[in-house]
Write a protein that holds these residues in place. Structure first.
Motif, PDB file in Angstrom:
ATOM      1  N   ALA A  21       4.354  13.376  -4.694  1.00  0.00           N
ATOM      2  CA  ALA A  21       3.931  13.496  -3.297  1.00  0.00           C
ATOM      3  C   ALA A  21       4.944  12.839  -2.361  1.00  0.00           C
ATOM      4  N   ASP A  22       4.896  13.222  -1.089  1.00  0.00           N
ATOM      5  CA  ASP A  22       5.665  12.559  -0.044  1.00  0.00           C
ATOM      6  C   ASP A  22       4.859  11.323   0.338  1.00  0.00           C
ATOM      7  N   MET A  23       5.300  10.161  -0.111  1.00  0.00           N
ATOM      8  CA  MET A  23       4.535   8.922   0.056  1.00  0.00           C
ATOM      9  C   MET A  23       5.189   8.012   1.080  1.00  0.00           C
ATOM     10  N   LYS A  24       4.357   7.260   1.758  1.00  0.00           N
ATOM     11  CA  LYS A  24       4.806   6.215   2.667  1.00  0.00           C
ATOM     12  C   LYS A  24       4.345   4.896   2.066  1.00  0.00           C
ATOM     13  N   VAL A  25       5.305   3.987   1.849  1.00  0.00           N
ATOM     14  CA  VAL A  25       5.018   2.721   1.183  1.00  0.00           C
ATOM     15  C   VAL A  25       5.147   1.584   2.186  1.00  0.00           C
ATOM     16  N   SER A  26       4.179   0.707   2.172  1.00  0.00           N
ATOM     17  CA  SER A  26       4.194  -0.473   3.032  1.00  0.00           C
ATOM     18  C   SER A  26       4.120  -1.697   2.130  1.00  0.00           C
ATOM     19  N   LEU A  27       4.902  -2.733   2.487  1.00  0.00           N
ATOM     20  CA  LEU A  27       5.004  -3.891   1.602  1.00  0.00           C
ATOM     21  C   LEU A  27       5.286  -5.155   2.394  1.00  0.00           C
ATOM     22  N   VAL A  28       4.588  -6.228   2.037  1.00  0.00           N
ATOM     23  CA  VAL A  28       4.967  -7.559   2.496  1.00  0.00           C
ATOM     24  C   VAL A  28       5.519  -8.252   1.266  1.00  0.00           C
ATOM     25  N   ASN A  29       6.856  -8.244   1.163  1.00  0.00           N
ATOM     26  CA  ASN A  29       7.538  -8.816   0.007  1.00  0.00           C
ATOM     27  C   ASN A  29       7.428 -10.329   0.089  1.00  0.00           C
ATOM     28  N   ASP A  30       6.999 -10.947  -0.990  1.00  0.00           N
ATOM     29  CA  ASP A  30       6.790 -12.390  -1.052  1.00  0.00           C
ATOM     30  C   ASP A  30       8.046 -13.053  -1.591  1.00  0.00           C
ATOM     31  N   GLY A  31       8.753 -13.737  -0.733  1.00  0.00           N
ATOM     32  CA  GLY A  31       9.956 -14.463  -1.158  1.00  0.00           C
ATOM     33  C   GLY A  31      11.110 -14.302  -0.186  1.00  0.00           C
ATOM     34  N   VAL A  36      -1.470 -15.383 -12.788  1.00  0.00           N
ATOM     35  CA  VAL A  36      -1.957 -15.546 -11.414  1.00  0.00           C
ATOM     36  C   VAL A  36      -3.040 -14.523 -11.071  1.00  0.00           C
ATOM     37  N   SER A  37      -3.514 -13.793 -12.076  1.00  0.00           N
ATOM     38  CA  SER A  37      -4.519 -12.740 -11.877  1.00  0.00           C
ATOM     39  C   SER A  37      -4.079 -11.767 -10.786  1.00  0.00           C
ATOM     40  N   GLY A  38      -2.806 -11.375 -10.854  1.00  0.00           N
ATOM     41  CA  GLY A  38      -2.239 -10.480  -9.850  1.00  0.00           C
ATOM     42  C   GLY A  38      -2.566  -9.023 -10.110  1.00  0.00           C
ATOM     43  N   SER A  39      -2.282  -8.219  -9.101  1.00  0.00           N
ATOM     44  CA  SER A  39      -2.533  -6.778  -9.143  1.00  0.00           C
ATOM     45  C   SER A  39      -1.209  -6.023  -9.251  1.00  0.00           C
ATOM     46  N   LEU A  40      -1.316  -4.750  -9.620  1.00  0.00           N
ATOM     47  CA  LEU A  40      -0.136  -3.872  -9.719  1.00  0.00           C
ATOM     48  C   LEU A  40      -0.320  -2.652  -8.832  1.00  0.00           C
ATOM     49  N   LEU A  41       0.755  -2.273  -8.146  1.00  0.00           N
ATOM     50  CA  LEU A  41       0.817  -0.997  -7.451  1.00  0.00           C
ATOM     51  C   LEU A  41       2.003  -0.256  -8.053  1.00  0.00           C
ATOM     52  N   LEU A  42       1.725   0.831  -8.779  1.00  0.00           N
ATOM     53  CA  LEU A  42       2.746   1.591  -9.501  1.00  0.00           C
ATOM     54  C   LEU A  42       3.025   2.899  -8.779  1.00  0.00           C
ATOM     55  N   ILE A  43       4.305   3.117  -8.428  1.00  0.00           N
ATOM     56  CA  ILE A  43       4.693   4.273  -7.637  1.00  0.00           C
ATOM     57  C   ILE A  43       5.868   4.970  -8.309  1.00  0.00           C
ATOM     58  N   SER A  44       5.741   6.270  -8.544  1.00  0.00           N
ATOM     59  CA  SER A  44       6.841   7.022  -9.150  1.00  0.00           C
ATOM     60  C   SER A  44       7.939   7.251  -8.111  1.00  0.00           C
ATOM     61  N   GLN A  45       9.199   7.166  -8.567  1.00  0.00           N
ATOM     62  CA  GLN A  45      10.320   7.383  -7.648  1.00  0.00           C
ATOM     63  C   GLN A  45      11.548   7.850  -8.423  1.00  0.00           C
ATOM     64  N   SER A  85       0.840  -1.195   0.000  1.00  0.00           N
ATOM     65  CA  SER A  85       0.000   0.000   0.000  1.00  0.00           C
ATOM     66  C   SER A  85       0.872   1.240   0.000  1.00  0.00           C
ATOM     67  N   VAL A  86       0.274   2.345  -0.382  1.00  0.00           N
ATOM     68  CA  VAL A  86       0.957   3.633  -0.373  1.00  0.00           C
ATOM     69  C   VAL A  86      -0.019   4.660   0.191  1.00  0.00           C
ATOM     70  N   SER A  87       0.520   5.519   1.052  1.00  0.00           N
ATOM     71  CA  SER A  87      -0.323   6.558   1.643  1.00  0.00           C
ATOM     72  C   SER A  87       0.331   7.920   1.482  1.00  0.00           C
ATOM     73  N   VAL A  88      -0.505   8.942   1.493  1.00  0.00           N
ATOM     74  CA  VAL A  88      -0.083  10.333   1.408  1.00  0.00           C
ATOM     75  C   VAL A  88      -0.820  11.086   2.504  1.00  0.00           C
ATOM     76  N   ALA A  89      -0.074  11.786   3.336  1.00  0.00           N
ATOM     77  CA  ALA A  89      -0.646  12.567   4.438  1.00  0.00           C
ATOM     78  C   ALA A  89      -1.564  11.705   5.308  1.00  0.00           C
ATOM     79  N   GLY A  90      -1.151  10.475   5.556  1.00  0.00           N
ATOM     80  CA  GLY A  90      -1.906   9.588   6.436  1.00  0.00           C
ATOM     81  C   GLY A  90      -3.094   8.894   5.796  1.00  0.00           C
ATOM     82  N   GLU A  91      -3.349   9.142   4.522  1.00  0.00           N
ATOM     83  CA  GLU A  91      -4.489   8.531   3.826  1.00  0.00           C
ATOM     84  C   GLU A  91      -3.987   7.540   2.779  1.00  0.00           C
ATOM     85  N   THR A  92      -4.510   6.325   2.818  1.00  0.00           N
ATOM     86  CA  THR A  92      -4.138   5.315   1.828  1.00  0.00           C
ATOM     87  C   THR A  92      -4.692   5.715   0.469  1.00  0.00           C
TER      88      THR A  92
END
Length: 149
Positions: free
Chosen positions: A127-137, A69-78, A12-19
Motif C-alpha cells: 500500500a501507499d503508506m504514510k508513516v509518523s514517528l517520534v524517534n526516541d534518542g 521494557v514490555s515494548g510494542s512493535l510496528l512492522l512495515i514492509s518497504q 503510526s502508519v496510515s493508508v488513504a487517511g486511515e490509521t
C-alpha cells in the motif's frame, strides 16, 4: 533481508487517511525482503531484533531489550530498502524480493513476532503508506547481513 529499526516513543502508519497501525514505546521497523530470503533468514532477523539491547536501564545505559521494557512493535514492509543507486540516478530494485514471496515472508515475520510480543501492529503490504514517528534518542539501527558476519 534488511531492517531499519527505530526506537520510538510513538509511531503510526496510515493508508488513504486511515490509521492502520499505531504503537507507543517500542520499535518501528521497516522491513525489506530480498530475492534470496527464506523463513530461516526471517527467524534469524527476528531473533536479533527482539534481543537487541537498545532501551535504557535504570542507570541510563542501553541495556534492555524490547521484551525487558514490555515494548510494542510496528512492522512495515518497504521494498525500497533494496534500492541500488550505483548506476545513474534512477534506483534499481532488482535485489528486492518477488512481491509474492516478500509478502509471504512479511506475514510470516508478523505471525512469529506476535508469538513473542504482546502488541504487534503493522502496515499494509504494497500500500501507499504514510508513516509518523517520534524517534526516541534518536536511536536508529540498520540490520542487514553484515550484522551476522
Amino acid at each position: 533481508m534488511k531492517l531499519v529499526i527505530q526506537r520510538c516513543q510513538e509511531a503510526s502508519v496510515s493508508v488513504a487517511g486511515e490509521t492502520v497501525g499505531t504503537i507507543q514505546n517500542g520499535l518501528m521497523v521497516l522491513i525489506g525482503v530480498g530475492k534470496d530470503d527464506t523463513e530461516e533468514i526471517a527467524d534469524k532477523y527476528l531473533k536479533k531484533l527482539l534481543q537487541l539491547r537498545i532501551f535504557e536501564d535504570e542507570n541510563g545505559k542501553t541495556n534492555r531489550s524490547l521484551k525487558d521494557v514490555s515494548g510494542s512493535l510496528l512492522l512495515i514492509s518497504q521494498f525500497t530498502l533494496y534500492a541500488n543507486c550505483r548506476h545513474g540516478n534512477r534506483p534499481s530494485f532488482t535485489d528486492a524480493g518477488d512481491p509474492k514471496n516478500a509478502e509471504r515472508l512479511y506475514k510470516y515475520l508478523i505471525a512469529k513476532a506476535k508469538e513473542q510480543v504482546p502488541v504487534v501492529e503493522t502496515g499494509i503490504f504494497g500500500a501507499d503508506m504514510k508513516v509518523s514517528l517520534v524517534n526516541d534518542g534518536p536511536f536508529t539501527i540498520v540490520l542487514d547481513d553484515t550484522a551476522f558476519a
